[in-house]
Design a protein around this motif. Structure first.
Motif, PDB file in Angstrom:
ATOM      1  N   THR A 250       7.134  37.716  27.550  1.00 51.24           N
ATOM      2  CA  THR A 250       7.179  39.171  27.713  1.00 51.24           C
ATOM      3  C   THR A 250       8.170  39.828  26.755  1.00 51.24           C
ATOM      4  N   HIS A 251       9.149  39.054  26.270  1.00 48.96           N
ATOM      5  CA  HIS A 251      10.131  39.609  25.339  1.00 48.96           C
ATOM      6  C   HIS A 251       9.804  39.297  23.881  1.00 48.96           C
TER       7      HIS A 251
ATOM      8  N   ASN B  58       5.584  48.038  34.042  1.00 46.70           N
ATOM      9  CA  ASN B  58       6.696  47.370  33.367  1.00 46.70           C
ATOM     10  C   ASN B  58       6.396  45.880  33.251  1.00 46.70           C
ATOM     11  N   LEU B  59       6.018  45.448  32.052  1.00 48.17           N
ATOM     12  CA  LEU B  59       5.666  44.043  31.857  1.00 48.17           C
ATOM     13  C   LEU B  59       6.873  43.129  32.041  1.00 48.17           C
ATOM     14  N   ALA B  60       8.083  43.644  31.812  1.00 50.71           N
ATOM     15  CA  ALA B  60       9.287  42.822  31.952  1.00 50.71           C
ATOM     16  C   ALA B  60       9.500  42.390  33.406  1.00 50.71           C
TER      17      ALA B  60
ATOM     18  N   PRO C 172       4.453  41.865  21.536  1.00 47.40           N
ATOM     19  CA  PRO C 172       4.277  43.304  21.798  1.00 47.40           C
ATOM     20  C   PRO C 172       3.428  43.548  23.044  1.00 47.40           C
ATOM     21  N   ALA C 173       3.718  44.639  23.735  1.00 43.42           N
ATOM     22  CA  ALA C 173       3.088  44.921  25.032  1.00 43.42           C
ATOM     23  C   ALA C 173       1.570  44.939  24.941  1.00 43.42           C
ATOM     24  N   ALA C 174       1.027  45.579  23.906  1.00 46.18           N
ATOM     25  CA  ALA C 174      -0.426  45.683  23.796  1.00 46.18           C
ATOM     26  C   ALA C 174      -1.071  44.308  23.652  1.00 46.18           C
TER      27      ALA C 174
ATOM     28  N   LEU D 147       0.296  41.470  24.574  1.00 43.11           N
ATOM     29  CA  LEU D 147       0.554  40.700  25.788  1.00 43.11           C
ATOM     30  C   LEU D 147      -0.462  41.051  26.877  1.00 43.11           C
ATOM     31  N   ARG D 148      -0.826  42.337  26.974  1.00 43.65           N
ATOM     32  CA  ARG D 148      -1.814  42.737  27.974  1.00 43.65           C
ATOM     33  C   ARG D 148      -3.166  42.058  27.715  1.00 43.65           C
TER      34      ARG D 148
END
Length: 374
Positions: free
Chosen positions: A310-311, A331-333, A314-316, A318-319
């Motif tokens: 998750t760190h 919040n993915l974190a 990038p969020a996109a 990771l989704r």
């Protein structure tokens, strides 16, 4: 320990070796046949003490005793013939020594041993497998990897079998300790040490199909990862090449029936990706995706691995990896294993895994006992 052992040896040579008629402690009379003189076992024991004491000059002291045996030691009626154990003990003393010339000194002893064996024909002087291994350890520990590779080939040629994993691991560790990246020209990825390390691991896997004691283990993989990690200060092509080799070897090991991939193996690979490729690079995202998908198929995803992912991604992206739709969770974190499919983190049949490992260890012990008997 070496000094005390040698002091006892000198006591035997210079005092007990005399033909006196009375016991020095009890004062009782005795025959001269009761006198105890040092023999090859005595000298081997003292040399072994020197080889393991780890003080400066211990290898020289051990070799001095070996030469003394051949030249006619004091108190003896003539030379005390050394055997393979005598030479291998001193060779290992040089492999443990901090002297930079330890590899050359160890190989010189191996050559002398071969010369004595050819001239005398005495099987007690035939160089043993351990003698060659000791020379390889001496070279690999000092970063003389070409010489170590040469000894490895000689072992295969002269003995007709591949060495056990500790010999291969010593060579891999040698590559992991030496910063060879400084000798590689920018963009010259063909000569990277990761290629040699890969060849060694693949050789272990091939030989390990028939010879259990040569199969790669966790230490083999850790040394290989360390070799790859040494490329982190190289240029971009160097780091990408190292990562591609690492991924290729990892997935080969994952399919190898005699190597157990676990969550710590994936953690090493996740951390290696972070070391070798900068954030935002597509190569980094693709590597994490491949590892993550394999990790989930194996049911080995852990809280630590998820946190690292998750760190690092990038969020996109990771989704997409997680198969999440919309904006949930926001919040993915804060994502936990409970938010993901259970099969990703529950290794199927934990008890079956423990049983399989127990059976593998039992088979390995039997194979080792069979080899020792031969």
């Amino acid at each position: 320990a070496g000094e005390r052992a040698e002091a006892i040896l000198w006591h035997m040579n210079c005092f007990i070796g005399r033909n006196y008629l009375f016991h020095p402690i009890t004062k009782a009379s005795r025959w001269s046949s009761d006198v105890v003189l040092p023999n090859v076992v005595t000298y081997n024991t003292v040399m072994d003490a020197w080889s393991k004491c780890g003080v400066a000059g211990s290898a020289e002291r051990a070799e001095k005793l070996l030469k003394m045996m051949i030249d006619n030691p004091p108190g003896a009626d003539g030379p005390i013939e050394p055997n393979a154990t005598s030479f291998s003990t001193v060779i290992y003393a040089w492999s443990r020594s901090s002297d930079e010339s330890g590899g050359e000194r160890a190989e010189a002893l191996l050559k002398e041993m071969n010369d004595l064996y050819r001239s005398s024909g005495d099987d007690c002087l035939k160089p043993s497998f351990a003698c060659y291994a000791g020379v390889l350890f001496a070279y690999a520990g000092r970063g003389n990897l070409d010489e170590a590779e040469s000894i490895l080939q000689r072992m295969k040629l002269e003995w007709g079998v591949s060495p056990p994993r500790n010999v291969y691991n010593a060579l891999l560790e040698g590559y992991s300790r030496v910063d060879l990246i400084a000798d590689v020209e920018p963009g010259g990825t063909e000569s990277l040490p990761v290629h040699q390390a890969r060849t060694i691991l693949e050789d272990m896997m091939i030989v390990g199909q028939e010879r259990e004691v040569s199969r790669p283990d966790a230490a083999s993989f850790n040394h290989f990862v360390a070799v790859c990690r040494n490329c982190e200060n190289g240029d971009q092509p160097t780091r990408v090449c190292s990562l591609r080799v690492a991924l290729s070897v990892f997935f080969e090991l994952r399919q190898y029936p005699h190597f157990e991939v676990d969550s710590s193996t994936y953690l090493d690979m996740f951390q290696l990706v972070a070391k070798l490729v900068s954030k935002g690079k597509q190569e980094r995202i693709d590597a994490y995706r491949r590892l993550f998908e394999a990790c989930c198929r194996d049911g080995l995803l852990t809280k630590h691995l998820l946190h690292l992912l998750t760190h690092a991604v990038p969020a996109a992206d990771l989704r997409k990896m997680l198969g999440l739709k919309g904006g949930e969770p926001g919040n993915l974190a804060s994502l936990t294993l409970a938010d993901l499919p259970g099969k990703w983190s529950n290794f199927r049949g934990a008890q079956a895994l423990r049983d399989r490992r127990f059976e593998e260890k039992r088979k390995r012990r039997k194979e080792t006992e069979r080899i020792e008997k031969e």
